[in-house]
Design a protein around this motif. Structure first.
Motif, PDB file in Angstrom:
ATOM      1  N   GLU A  50      -4.897  -2.331   4.875  1.00 36.64           N
ATOM      2  CA  GLU A  50      -5.975  -2.332   5.856  1.00 36.64           C
ATOM      3  C   GLU A  50      -7.330  -2.555   5.177  1.00 36.64           C
ATOM      4  N   TYR A  51      -7.511  -1.983   3.984  1.00 29.85           N
ATOM      5  CA  TYR A  51      -8.778  -2.143   3.259  1.00 29.85           C
ATOM      6  C   TYR A  51      -8.982  -3.589   2.807  1.00 29.85           C
ATOM      7  N   ILE A  52      -7.961  -4.190   2.249  1.00 26.23           N
ATOM      8  CA  ILE A  52      -8.118  -5.568   1.762  1.00 26.23           C
ATOM      9  C   ILE A  52      -8.249  -6.540   2.926  1.00 26.23           C
ATOM     10  N   GLU A  53      -7.568  -6.264   4.022  1.00 27.69           N
ATOM     11  CA  GLU A  53      -7.702  -7.118   5.203  1.00 27.69           C
ATOM     12  C   GLU A  53      -9.113  -7.042   5.774  1.00 27.69           C
ATOM     13  N   MET A  54      -9.696  -5.860   5.763  1.00 25.93           N
ATOM     14  CA  MET A  54     -11.074  -5.727   6.243  1.00 25.93           C
ATOM     15  C   MET A  54     -12.029  -6.444   5.292  1.00 25.93           C
ATOM     16  N   ALA A  55     -11.802  -6.332   3.987  1.00 25.22           N
ATOM     17  CA  ALA A  55     -12.634  -7.046   3.018  1.00 25.22           C
ATOM     18  C   ALA A  55     -12.560  -8.551   3.265  1.00 25.22           C
TER      19      ALA A  55
ATOM     20  N   PHE B  79      -7.757  -0.347  -4.030  1.00 24.44           N
ATOM     21  CA  PHE B  79      -7.223  -0.124  -5.373  1.00 24.44           C
ATOM     22  C   PHE B  79      -6.633   1.278  -5.507  1.00 24.44           C
ATOM     23  N   LEU B  80      -7.288   2.245  -4.890  1.00 22.35           N
ATOM     24  CA  LEU B  80      -6.825   3.629  -4.999  1.00 22.35           C
ATOM     25  C   LEU B  80      -5.658   3.961  -4.079  1.00 22.35           C
ATOM     26  N   THR B  81      -5.518   3.226  -2.984  1.00 19.62           N
ATOM     27  CA  THR B  81      -4.502   3.584  -1.984  1.00 19.62           C
ATOM     28  C   THR B  81      -3.408   2.536  -1.786  1.00 19.62           C
ATOM     29  N   ASN B  82      -3.713   1.303  -2.175  1.00 23.35           N
ATOM     30  CA  ASN B  82      -2.813   0.176  -1.915  1.00 23.35           C
ATOM     31  C   ASN B  82      -2.582  -0.019  -0.413  1.00 23.35           C
ATOM     32  N   ASP B  83      -3.516   0.441   0.395  1.00 22.44           N
ATOM     33  CA  ASP B  83      -3.457   0.310   1.851  1.00 22.44           C
ATOM     34  C   ASP B  83      -4.016  -1.064   2.232  1.00 22.44           C
TER      35      ASP B  83
ATOM     36  N   LYS C  44      -6.585 -10.257  -6.099  1.00 19.68           N
ATOM     37  CA  LYS C  44      -5.578 -11.184  -5.590  1.00 19.68           C
ATOM     38  C   LYS C  44      -4.792 -11.843  -6.733  1.00 19.68           C
ATOM     39  N   ILE C  45      -5.471 -12.182  -7.812  1.00 25.96           N
ATOM     40  CA  ILE C  45      -4.800 -12.780  -8.972  1.00 25.96           C
ATOM     41  C   ILE C  45      -3.832 -11.788  -9.588  1.00 25.96           C
ATOM     42  N   GLU C  46      -4.272 -10.542  -9.739  1.00 23.70           N
ATOM     43  CA  GLU C  46      -3.413  -9.502 -10.320  1.00 23.70           C
ATOM     44  C   GLU C  46      -2.131  -9.314  -9.511  1.00 23.70           C
ATOM     45  N   SER C  47      -2.235  -9.466  -8.202  1.00 22.01           N
ATOM     46  CA  SER C  47      -1.059  -9.292  -7.342  1.00 22.01           C
ATOM     47  C   SER C  47      -0.338 -10.622  -7.077  1.00 22.01           C
ATOM     48  N   GLU C  48      -0.832 -11.690  -7.719  1.00 19.19           N
ATOM     49  CA  GLU C  48      -0.264 -13.036  -7.552  1.00 19.19           C
ATOM     50  C   GLU C  48      -0.163 -13.433  -6.085  1.00 19.19           C
ATOM     51  N   ASN C  49      -1.217 -13.111  -5.347  1.00 19.41           N
ATOM     52  CA  ASN C  49      -1.282 -13.389  -3.918  1.00 19.41           C
ATOM     53  C   ASN C  49      -2.316 -14.485  -3.679  1.00 19.41           C
ATOM     54  N   PHE C  50      -1.881 -15.732  -3.755  1.00 17.90           N
ATOM     55  CA  PHE C  50      -2.770 -16.874  -3.636  1.00 17.90           C
ATOM     56  C   PHE C  50      -2.705 -17.447  -2.215  1.00 17.90           C
ATOM     57  N   ASP C  51      -3.015 -16.600  -1.259  1.00 14.44           N
ATOM     58  CA  ASP C  51      -2.916 -16.973   0.142  1.00 14.44           C
ATOM     59  C   ASP C  51      -4.169 -17.714   0.621  1.00 14.44           C
ATOM     60  N   GLU C  52      -4.233 -17.945   1.915  1.00 12.41           N
ATOM     61  CA  GLU C  52      -5.358 -18.662   2.515  1.00 12.41           C
ATOM     62  C   GLU C  52      -6.692 -17.944   2.268  1.00 12.41           C
TER      63      GLU C  52
END
Length: 190
Positions: free
Chosen positions: A113-118, A107-111, A160-168
């Protein structure tokens, strides 16, 4: 801390530092409210620390420790005929805090790598077809903290909802959440 021991009973002073005591969201909010860079920096340092804590370094000593503390006890449980659910990450508040801290850093960096690790941690800690009874969540004394993990899933889905990213990964996490919420609805009580 050592100062805590001066005012509290030693047996009740808890442990740490550890994954179950890694709380980053307050610092993230402090940064968002005040712009205090040390709070933002602290969140990112916590994300680095808990990743190191949870993932390790891959050293030979760590591998030997894993064999002694996880693999051999796991083999013994299998030999005894016990039900074994072995995930890479435990279904506890520690893993929930790990996911949450990664999401705060994202959230703070938009990186990414963090969301992929999560997403990786989510995938290897919970499954939409889990036999929840095997998790022994009815043993509240030992397993109450799974709710922190559930909350981290909700936070992930919100991002994910906020970014409208409804991926797998979104669909997978949503299926996991639905599965566990049904169990919670049928089994938990105030």
């Amino acid at each position: 801390s050592i100062n805590h021991l001066e005012v509290d009973h030693v047996a009740q002073s808890g442990g740490g530092p550890g994954d179950e005591h890694c709380y980053s969201t307050g610092l993230m909010y402090h940064y968002l409210l005040t712009g205090t860079e040390t709070s933002r920096s602290a969140v990112l340092k916590m994300a680095g620390w808990i990743t190191y804590y949870m993932e390790g370094t891959g050293s030979l000593l760590e591998h030997l420790q894993k064999i002694l503390t996880k693999d051999i006890p796991l083999i013994k449980r299998i030999i005894r005929g016990e039900i074994v659910m072995e995930n890479d990450y435990q279904f506890t508040r520690g893993t929930g805090n790990y996911i949450n801290t990664l999401l705060d850093a994202y959230f703070l960096t938009n990186d990414n790598e963090y969301i992929e690790m999560a997403e990786h941690v989510i995938k290897y800690s919970i499954h939409p077809l889990d036999n929840i009874v095997d998790r022994k969540l009815e043993n509240v004394e030992d397993n109450w903290s799974y709710l922190v993990h559930i909350q981290s899933l909700i936070k992930y889905l919100h991002i994910k909802i906020e970014s409208e990213n409804f991926d797998e990964s979104f669909e997978y996490t949503l299926a996991c959440l639905r599965h566990y919420v049904e169990w919670i609805y049928e089994n938990e009580y105030f």
